[in-house]
Enzyme design. Structure first.
Site, PDB file in Angstrom:
ATOM      1  N   ASP A 105     -35.616  55.077-117.527  1.00 55.25           N
ATOM      2  CA  ASP A 105     -36.729  54.539-118.309  1.00 55.25           C
ATOM      3  C   ASP A 105     -38.030  55.209-117.868  1.00 55.25           C
ATOM      4  OD1 ASP A 105     -38.479  53.015-119.795  1.00 55.25           O
ATOM      5  OD2 ASP A 105     -38.127  51.151-118.694  1.00 55.25           O
ATOM      6  N   SER A 128     -40.226  45.023-122.041  1.00 53.22           N
ATOM      7  CA  SER A 128     -41.223  46.003-122.447  1.00 53.22           C
ATOM      8  C   SER A 128     -42.579  45.323-122.689  1.00 53.22           C
ATOM      9  CB  SER A 128     -40.727  46.760-123.679  1.00 53.22           C
ATOM     10  OG  SER A 128     -41.476  47.930-123.894  1.00 53.22           O
TER      11      SER A 128
END
Length: 333
Positions: free
Chosen positions: A276, A177
């Protein structure tokens, strides 16, 4: 001022998930952050040891270093040299830590499987320290690790686990991330700036990397800027960013961005998850690197049926183990 008198100045949230609350009395809360846990520095532990180290005092940069237990028994003969992974944790640049339970649990599973030394970096977070502070800390930590390639026990502070067991011909960087974003920016810097001891980055691991721009990519919907979580977070963590959400640190092909052909590593893997929200950004980045003329080897890994950071949140799950085994191959091939 007591908590009953606080007034919320700003809250960054995604539905019921609260990233951070900032009050006008200076108090900062991170309600969704996992608790901090101690390292495992215990010779009786069967699979690994870990400890917390200080890399810099001003600014304060610390890390948790992990060593597979197999190497402890080889302390005298030093026959085993291991790849080194310098890791940058996720958390939108504003929450979680190298010392958080969720990341410690992940590495307690990953390190024995991968047989690798991990230096999990604790960089400065926003809003206490706005970007680009984290990038400076990340580079400093990597350069400190690299300095051990020519260090001896006669120099100032050194980390013996790195000197005794680290293979400086196999140095990797990686992150999830926000940490994937940091990994990209550090790889770019390594393409134009030398590391201590002439160390080169062998490979970079970008897992569910956080990139963004003023325009959607792939199947992303068009969202008004005032309602766009990606833009809201970016304005919160880097309010002075030249170019705003198209700053090259978040938009790798934005105006003025350095060429991706200059990435300073030999190979790279971009890991995605089909559920995601950042999935299309990962594919976009992968395609941009491929088209840039970069001379390294890049691979795209995608797991169907999983969401953001599934491997961190559920490291014992079948799909997390699948990803971890794939990363082991990347580190050792």
């Amino acid at each position: 001022m007591g908590s009953s008198a606080r007034t919320i100045v700003q809250e960054i949230n995604d539905k019921s998930f609260i990233y951070i609350r900032v009050y006008n009395d200076g108090t900062i809360e991170r309600p969704s952050e996992s608790k901090y846990v101690p390292p495992i520095l215990d010779d009786s532990h069967p699979i690994l040891n870990s400890k917390d180290i200080t890399i810099s005092h001003n600014p304060l940069v610390t890390a948790r270093i992990y060593l597979p237990k197999l190497t402890i028994s080889n302390y005298q003969n030093q026959l085993q040299k291991l790849p080194i992974l310098v890791y940058y944790h996720g958390g939108a640049f504003i929450f979680e830590s190298a010392f958080s339970q969720v990341f410690d649990n992940y590495f307690n599973n990953f390190v024995p499987l991968a047989n690798v030394i991990v230096v999990s970096v604790e960089y400065r977070r926003a809003p206490e320290s706005h970007l680009p502070a984290c990038y400076h800390d990340a580079w400093y930590a990597l350069n400190w690790v690299a300095s051990h390639s020519t260090a001896s026990f006669n120099t100032n502070y050194v980390e013996p686990w790195l000197i005794n067991y680290g293979d400086f011909n196999r140095v990797f960087i990686g992150g999830d991330s926000a940490g994937g974003n940091i990994t990209h920016n550090i790889a770019l810097r390594a393409g134009v700036e030398a590391l201590a001891g002439g160390v080169k980055i062998t490979g970079a691991i970008l897992t569910h990397p956080y990139f963004y721009s003023s325009y959607p990519v792939g199947s992303e919907p068009i969202v008004a800027p005032e309602d766009d979580l990606g833009i809201l977070i970016w304005d919160f963590i880097y309010p002075s960013a030249p170019g705003g959400i198209d700053n090259p640190t978040i938009n790798p092909v934005g105006p003025g961005a350095p060429s991706l052909a200059t990435l300073g590593c030999s190979k790279m893997i971009v890991c995605n998850a089909s559920y995601d929200e950042l999935r299309d950004r990962g594919v976009w980045y992968y395609e941009c690197v491929k088209k840039s003329g970069w001379q390294g080897k890049i691979e795209l890994f995608e797991q169907e049926g999983e969401g953001h950071d599934y491997h961190i949140l559920k490291p014992k799950s079948e799909n997390a183990q699948k990803l971890m085994k794939h990363l082991v191959s990347f580190l050792h091939e």
